[in-house]
Design a protein around this motif. Structure first.
Motif, PDB file in Angstrom:
ATOM      1  N   LEU A  20       0.846  -1.185   0.000  1.00  0.00           N
ATOM      2  CA  LEU A  20       0.000   0.000   0.000  1.00  0.00           C
ATOM      3  C   LEU A  20       0.882   1.235   0.000  1.00  0.00           C
ATOM      4  N   ASP A  21       0.749   2.044  -1.031  1.00  0.00           N
ATOM      5  CA  ASP A  21       1.456   3.314  -1.104  1.00  0.00           C
ATOM      6  C   ASP A  21       0.473   4.419  -0.743  1.00  0.00           C
ATOM      7  N   ASP A  22       0.848   5.286   0.189  1.00  0.00           N
ATOM      8  CA  ASP A  22      -0.061   6.327   0.668  1.00  0.00           C
ATOM      9  C   ASP A  22      -0.483   7.297  -0.431  1.00  0.00           C
ATOM     10  N   ARG A  23       0.306   7.403  -1.479  1.00  0.00           N
ATOM     11  CA  ARG A  23       0.017   8.385  -2.526  1.00  0.00           C
ATOM     12  C   ARG A  23      -0.860   7.840  -3.636  1.00  0.00           C
ATOM     13  N   ILE A  24      -0.654   6.567  -4.027  1.00  0.00           N
ATOM     14  CA  ILE A  24      -1.337   6.051  -5.221  1.00  0.00           C
ATOM     15  C   ILE A  24      -2.138   4.779  -4.958  1.00  0.00           C
ATOM     16  N   GLY A  25      -2.102   4.262  -3.734  1.00  0.00           N
ATOM     17  CA  GLY A  25      -2.940   3.124  -3.401  1.00  0.00           C
ATOM     18  C   GLY A  25      -2.240   1.782  -3.491  1.00  0.00           C
ATOM     19  N   ARG A  26      -3.027   0.746  -3.687  1.00  0.00           N
ATOM     20  CA  ARG A  26      -2.530  -0.629  -3.692  1.00  0.00           C
ATOM     21  C   ARG A  26      -1.746  -0.933  -4.967  1.00  0.00           C
ATOM     22  N   LEU A  27      -0.610  -1.645  -4.777  1.00  0.00           N
ATOM     23  CA  LEU A  27       0.230  -2.060  -5.894  1.00  0.00           C
ATOM     24  C   LEU A  27       0.511  -3.550  -5.758  1.00  0.00           C
TER      25      LEU A  27
END
Length: 291
Positions: A238-245
């Protein structure tokens, strides 16, 4: 390997050893030449002494007899005969062994891996690490996503350490507890293989000791004594800027060093690729790190 093929290989090994011995002058290896010598190069007993083996064993190798030489024997012969890298690789090939990869000096990144890492930078986060998983270089996309890892002090730049000992990193992983258990086991099984390849040298033993001293999870998995070369399974973060990867892995191993490049590839059917493209438009002050 068939009997005829094995016999031919033994003869080739024997001939190679004889030719290299004859071509090597005593002065090159620091031997006196005051006495008359009946051979143009080194004597068999001199090669055996330089290679730290018995003369009888060496003579059997030159006669195409005896058991398959061990990796330690081959390393001794390569040093005694002052073989260049190509000659050393050929020696191991004739003996039916895999030549151990050499370590790059600290701070030196394999140029071929570095070139590939940069080539995939537009679409794939990637990094170069040594066989003990200490990161030596990252491309820009990997650094943007996960922060600076290469060059961090102590164990902070080691991927195994970050997995088992860094709460911040694990908190960004979205895989289930069961799946995370499988990822951890895969890391440990990989490290088991590397230790054997390194001959249980001080660097690898120290990493295991440090991990066991800090992580009960690692200790439990280490005691299972599983082995594997397969990369970890798909990981979701989970990236706080762009969401789930959601990422799959590919590993490229150098033939000239202990380093390897790991590239992360968006899992088909997810929004990962589109979200990675969006990172180009994230303001600089919004970039965070995960350490």
């Amino acid at each position: 390997m068939g009997e005829n093929t094995e016999s031919t290989t033994r003869e080739a090994l024997a001939d190679f050893l004889r030719r290299r011995r004859d071509a090597l002058s005593p002065e090159v290896v620091g031997l006196r030449t005051g006495q008359r010598r009946r051979t143009p190069g080194l004597r068999r007993d001199e090669v055996a002494r330089l290679a730290n083996m018995s003369t009888t064993y060496y003579e059997r190798l030159e006669q195409g007899r005896g058991p398959q030489p061990s990796a330690a024997i081959l390393a001794g012969l390569a040093g005694a005969l002052r073989l260049a890298p190509d000659g050393r690789a050929y020696l191991y090939l004739l003996a039916g062994r895999t030549e151990p990869a050499g370590a790059k000096p600290d701070g030196v990144v394999d140029p071929e891996l570095l070139s590939v890492m940069r080539a995939v930078a537009a679409a794939s986060p990637a990094f170069v690490m040594d066989d003990l998983t200490t990161v030596a270089a990252q491309n820009e996309l990997h650094t943007t996503l996960f922060g600076q890892i290469a060059g961090l002090p102590g164990r902070e730049g080691n991927m195994l350490w970050r997995w088992f000992c860094s709460g911040r990193w694990r908190r960004t992983v979205l895989n289930s507890a069961e799946h995370q258990e499988a990822i951890g086991r895969n890391y440990v099984a990989y490290l088991r293989v590397v230790l054997a390849e390194r001959g249980y040298d001080p660097d690898s033993a120290a990493l295991v000791a440090d991990l066991r001293g800090v992580s009960a999870e690692f200790s439990r998995m280490w005691d299972e004594h599983r082995v594997s070369r397969v990369p970890p399974p798909i990981m979701s973060v989970l990236d706080d800027r762009i969401g789930r990867l959601d990422f799959d892995y590919a590993v490229m191993t150098s033939t000239r060093s202990r380093q390897r490049m790991v590239s992360l590839h968006p899992v088909p059917g997810t929004l990962t690729q589109q979200r990675l493209a969006g990172l180009s438009y994230v303001p600089d002050d919004a970039v965070s790190t995960h350490r």
